[in-house]
Scaffold this motif. Structure first.
Motif, PDB file in Angstrom:
ATOM      1  N   TYR A   1       0.822  -1.218   0.000  1.00 33.02           N
ATOM      2  CA  TYR A   1       0.000   0.000   0.000  1.00 33.02           C
ATOM      3  C   TYR A   1       0.860   1.274   0.000  1.00 33.02           C
ATOM      4  O   TYR A   1       0.356   2.365   0.233  1.00 33.02           O
ATOM      5  N   SER A   2       2.161   1.141  -0.277  1.00 34.90           N
ATOM      6  CA  SER A   2       3.020   2.331  -0.211  1.00 34.90           C
ATOM      7  C   SER A   2       2.602   3.394  -1.226  1.00 34.90           C
ATOM      8  O   SER A   2       2.641   4.585  -0.930  1.00 34.90           O
ATOM      9  N   ILE A   3       2.183   2.961  -2.403  1.00 35.49           N
ATOM     10  CA  ILE A   3       1.754   3.951  -3.410  1.00 35.49           C
ATOM     11  C   ILE A   3       0.393   4.521  -3.009  1.00 35.49           C
ATOM     12  O   ILE A   3       0.136   5.706  -3.136  1.00 35.49           O
ATOM     13  N   GLY A   4      -0.448   3.653  -2.456  1.00 35.81           N
ATOM     14  CA  GLY A   4      -1.794   4.066  -2.047  1.00 35.81           C
ATOM     15  C   GLY A   4      -1.795   5.096  -0.931  1.00 35.81           C
ATOM     16  O   GLY A   4      -2.753   5.881  -0.810  1.00 35.81           O
ATOM     17  N   LEU A   5      -0.743   5.117  -0.128  1.00 35.94           N
ATOM     18  CA  LEU A   5      -0.683   6.052   1.004  1.00 35.94           C
ATOM     19  C   LEU A   5      -1.021   7.482   0.600  1.00 35.94           C
ATOM     20  O   LEU A   5      -1.601   8.243   1.371  1.00 35.94           O
ATOM     21  N   ARG A   6      -0.595   7.836  -0.596  1.00 36.13           N
ATOM     22  CA  ARG A   6      -0.809   9.188  -1.120  1.00 36.13           C
ATOM     23  C   ARG A   6      -2.288   9.612  -1.041  1.00 36.13           C
ATOM     24  O   ARG A   6      -2.598  10.775  -0.841  1.00 36.13           O
TER      25      ARG A   6
ATOM     26  N   LEU B   1      11.955  17.895   2.639  1.00 35.65           N
ATOM     27  CA  LEU B   1      12.529  17.140   1.519  1.00 35.65           C
ATOM     28  C   LEU B   1      12.206  15.657   1.665  1.00 35.65           C
ATOM     29  O   LEU B   1      11.880  15.187   2.757  1.00 35.65           O
ATOM     30  N   ASP B   2      12.298  14.969   0.537  1.00 36.21           N
ATOM     31  CA  ASP B   2      12.026  13.529   0.515  1.00 36.21           C
ATOM     32  C   ASP B   2      13.278  12.831  -0.010  1.00 36.21           C
ATOM     33  O   ASP B   2      13.597  12.929  -1.197  1.00 36.21           O
ATOM     34  N   CYS B   3      13.996  12.148   0.868  1.00 34.39           N
ATOM     35  CA  CYS B   3      15.266  11.515   0.477  1.00 34.39           C
ATOM     36  C   CYS B   3      15.048  10.206  -0.276  1.00 34.39           C
ATOM     37  O   CYS B   3      15.997   9.618  -0.790  1.00 34.39           O
ATOM     38  N   GLY B   4      13.828   9.700  -0.300  1.00 36.92           N
ATOM     39  CA  GLY B   4      13.551   8.450  -1.008  1.00 36.92           C
ATOM     40  C   GLY B   4      14.029   7.247  -0.210  1.00 36.92           C
ATOM     41  O   GLY B   4      14.069   7.275   1.022  1.00 36.92           O
ATOM     42  N   GLU B   5      14.418   6.213  -0.942  1.00 31.50           N
ATOM     43  CA  GLU B   5      14.867   4.974  -0.291  1.00 31.50           C
ATOM     44  C   GLU B   5      16.303   5.106   0.208  1.00 31.50           C
ATOM     45  O   GLU B   5      17.025   6.035  -0.154  1.00 31.50           O
ATOM     46  N   ASP B   6      16.696   4.160   1.058  1.00 31.48           N
ATOM     47  CA  ASP B   6      18.052   4.235   1.621  1.00 31.48           C
ATOM     48  C   ASP B   6      19.058   3.367   0.873  1.00 31.48           C
ATOM     49  O   ASP B   6      20.197   3.217   1.302  1.00 31.48           O
ATOM     50  N   LYS B   7      18.598   2.751  -0.221  1.00 33.36           N
ATOM     51  CA  LYS B   7      19.507   1.972  -1.059  1.00 33.36           C
ATOM     52  C   LYS B   7      19.340   2.437  -2.523  1.00 33.36           C
ATOM     53  O   LYS B   7      18.301   3.017  -2.857  1.00 33.36           O
TER      54      LYS B   7
ATOM     55  N   ASP C   1      18.811   0.587  -8.194  1.00 32.21           N
ATOM     56  CA  ASP C   1      19.030  -0.697  -8.879  1.00 32.21           C
ATOM     57  C   ASP C   1      19.284  -1.855  -7.897  1.00 32.21           C
ATOM     58  O   ASP C   1      19.652  -2.950  -8.307  1.00 32.21           O
ATOM     59  N   HIS C   2      19.027  -1.625  -6.613  1.00 27.91           N
ATOM     60  CA  HIS C   2      19.154  -2.715  -5.634  1.00 27.91           C
ATOM     61  C   HIS C   2      18.096  -3.783  -5.967  1.00 27.91           C
ATOM     62  O   HIS C   2      16.947  -3.443  -6.277  1.00 27.91           O
ATOM     63  N   PRO C   3      18.474  -5.075  -5.898  1.00 27.35           N
ATOM     64  CA  PRO C   3      17.517  -6.129  -6.308  1.00 27.35           C
ATOM     65  C   PRO C   3      16.190  -6.103  -5.550  1.00 27.35           C
ATOM     66  O   PRO C   3      15.156  -6.473  -6.132  1.00 27.35           O
ATOM     67  N   VAL C   4      16.173  -5.644  -4.293  1.00 26.65           N
ATOM     68  CA  VAL C   4      14.910  -5.691  -3.535  1.00 26.65           C
ATOM     69  C   VAL C   4      13.858  -4.714  -4.075  1.00 26.65           C
ATOM     70  O   VAL C   4      12.691  -4.778  -3.686  1.00 26.65           O
ATOM     71  N   TYR C   5      14.264  -3.818  -4.970  1.00 22.61           N
ATOM     72  CA  TYR C   5      13.296  -2.858  -5.523  1.00 22.61           C
ATOM     73  C   TYR C   5      12.752  -3.285  -6.893  1.00 22.61           C
ATOM     74  O   TYR C   5      11.846  -2.653  -7.428  1.00 22.61           O
ATOM     75  N   TYR C   6      13.338  -4.332  -7.474  1.00 26.76           N
ATOM     76  CA  TYR C   6      12.822  -4.922  -8.720  1.00 26.76           C
ATOM     77  C   TYR C   6      12.626  -3.892  -9.840  1.00 26.76           C
ATOM     78  O   TYR C   6      11.681  -3.993 -10.629  1.00 26.76           O
ATOM     79  N   GLY C   7      13.458  -2.897  -9.860  1.00 19.50           N
ATOM     80  CA  GLY C   7      13.379  -1.904 -10.942  1.00 19.50           C
ATOM     81  C   GLY C   7      12.163  -1.006 -10.876  1.00 19.50           C
ATOM     82  O   GLY C   7      11.788  -0.368 -11.863  1.00 19.50           O
ATOM     83  N   LEU C   8      11.507  -0.946  -9.698  1.00 23.40           N
ATOM     84  CA  LEU C   8      10.257  -0.170  -9.610  1.00 23.40           C
ATOM     85  C   LEU C   8      10.446   1.188  -8.920  1.00 23.40           C
ATOM     86  O   LEU C   8       9.466   1.866  -8.622  1.00 23.40           O
ATOM     87  N   ASN C   9      11.672   1.551  -8.628  1.00 28.07           N
ATOM     88  CA  ASN C   9      11.933   2.855  -7.998  1.00 28.07           C
ATOM     89  C   ASN C   9      12.776   3.737  -8.910  1.00 28.07           C
ATOM     90  O   ASN C   9      13.650   3.236  -9.617  1.00 28.07           O
ATOM     91  N   ASP C  10      12.503   5.025  -8.879  1.00 27.73           N
ATOM     92  CA  ASP C  10      13.370   5.986  -9.570  1.00 27.73           C
ATOM     93  C   ASP C  10      13.520   7.213  -8.678  1.00 27.73           C
ATOM     94  O   ASP C  10      12.969   8.276  -8.967  1.00 27.73           O
ATOM     95  N   PHE C  11      14.223   7.000  -7.599  1.00 25.92           N
ATOM     96  CA  PHE C  11      14.418   8.134  -6.684  1.00 25.92           C
ATOM     97  C   PHE C  11      15.535   9.050  -7.159  1.00 25.92           C
ATOM     98  O   PHE C  11      15.636  10.178  -6.695  1.00 25.92           O
TER      99      PHE C  11
END
Ligand SMILES: [Fe+2]
Ligand SMILES: [Fe+2]
Length: 389
Positions: A213-218, A242-248, A251-261
């Protein structure tokens, strides 16, 4: 006979009140909460357990409230569970009263509609500061990690402050699995801090970015400028979030290419340039930077964590010339005060502790005239830091 009628009337009133309460409770999943108190307006949000037609009644006189609902393309937005209604224009400095109404929609068809019970909240009041006002008290919580007992313990230490606004600086609704779970936490936090009369700001931490639900939070928030970063004035104090995004890395494998911070951080470099050049920023008497992950952190015990620090690479130059009085962070779960100059930070950085009763802290930021003071307290009420800014 008189006695009996009195008893009858009392019972009738008790049962009516109970029925009313039960009906209202069945409909409201949260109390109303105030967000985005900028540009002479405020957003009233709430969540219902059933689809409703929702509206807000508000005004300066509690006896004469006017009704407002939200229209889109000529239609009233309704038949939904999540509600956001903007009240504007408001006159800063004035006290406003409002209540929220939710009329259950049993059926919404082309040529027929069926409505059920109308649930109504009690009247609440709120006030936005005028632009020249200096004094305020803000509470800042971070890294509650859905452990409601942490908020209970911290709030106990600060509840006597006459606070005006509240920040949740990330990792408070961590890894939200579904809407119900997120709503449960938000409802709890809001009730605790009285968000039906005090505006709340939910900043995104890295844990708000994880899970189904991380996207739904919005949907549950109304961000300043509709972004997870932004800036606003509370009186003559400027807050930059500010929003620093993720801490990794993306291209970390746990994000499966679904993040673009990387892009989001780049966008914020542009935002900071515009912000620092703006009249609102330059004219403000005090400036406060607030974000979840510390950017200046090489002196912290977990300095290993410094390896991935794209925000510093992208924003460091801009921030080095920015006249902030203080930066407020979280994320490490250990309280830290990093005096200006320690880690090439141009302003003092204060990192709130979190995630356990032993480490959690709450910050109290207060303006009184030209003075601004930051206090950091732990769950036992011990003052860990007092900074004059
Ligand atoms: Fe955290
Ligand atoms: Fe974090």
């Amino acid at each position: 006979m008189k006695c009996l009628s009195f008893l009858g009337l009392s019972l009738f009133l008790i049962f009516s009140a109970q029925a009313e309460e039960t009906g209202d409770r069945r409909i409201f999943a949260t109390a109303p909460y105030l967000q985005n108190p900028v540009d002479n307006g405020v957003t009233v949000s709430w969540v219902t357990r059933v689809p409703v037609y929702g509206w807000v009644e508000y005004g300066e006189d509690p006896q004469q409230l006017k009704k407002v609902h939200t229209l889109v393309d000529g239609q009233v937005i309704c038949n939904d569970f999540i509600h956001k209604i903007r009240l504007e224009p408001l006159i800063p400095g004035k006290t406003y009263y409002y209540r929220v109404c939710s009329r259950e929609i049993l059926s919404y068809k082309a040529y027929s509609k069926e409505f059920g019970h109308t649930a109504v909240t009690e009247i609440r009041e709120f006030r936005l500061p005028s632009p020249e006002e200096s004094d305020f008290t803000a509470l800042i919580f971070n890294d509650i990690h859905k452990k409601h007992e942490l908020l209970d313990a911290l709030f106990e230490q600060v509840k006597e402050y006459p606070y005006d606004l509240v920040f949740f600086n990330g990792d408070c609704i961590d890894d939200p699995a579904d809407q119900e779970q997120a709503v449960r936490s938000i409802a709890y936090y809001n009730r605790k801090v009285g968000a039906d009369r005090i505006p709340v700001f939910y900043l995104r931490g890295n844990h708000e970015i994880r899970n189904a639900y991380s996207i739904g939070l919005r949907e549950l928030f109304d961000y300043v400028g509709d972004k997870t970063y932004g800036a606003f004035n509370w009186g003559d104090t400027r807050f930059v979030m500010l929003d620093c995004g993720e801490d990794k890395p993306d291209d970390h494998p746990v994000y499966y290419g679904l993040n673009d911070f990387a892009q989001l951080r780049l966008d914020q470099a542009g935002f900071l340039k515009r912000e620092f050049a703006s009249k609102a920023f330059k004219k403000s008497a005090k400036k406060v930077l607030i974000h979840h992950i510390p950017i200046y952190r090489s002196s912290l015990p977990d300095a290993d964590d410094d390896r991935f620090n794209p925000c510093k690479e992208l924003w460091g130059d801009l921030l080095s010339r920015a006249p902030f009085q203080v930066a407020l962070n979280g994320h490490t779960h250990r309280f830290a005060h990093i005096p200006a100059g320690t880690d090439s930070n141009p302003f003092p950085v204060v990192v709130g502790g979190g995630n356990s009763l032993e480490r959690a802290t709450v910050m109290v930021l207060q303006r009184q005239g030209k003075q601004m003071t930051l206090r950091v307290l732990n769950t036992g009420g011990e003052e860990l830091l007092k900074l004059d800014l």
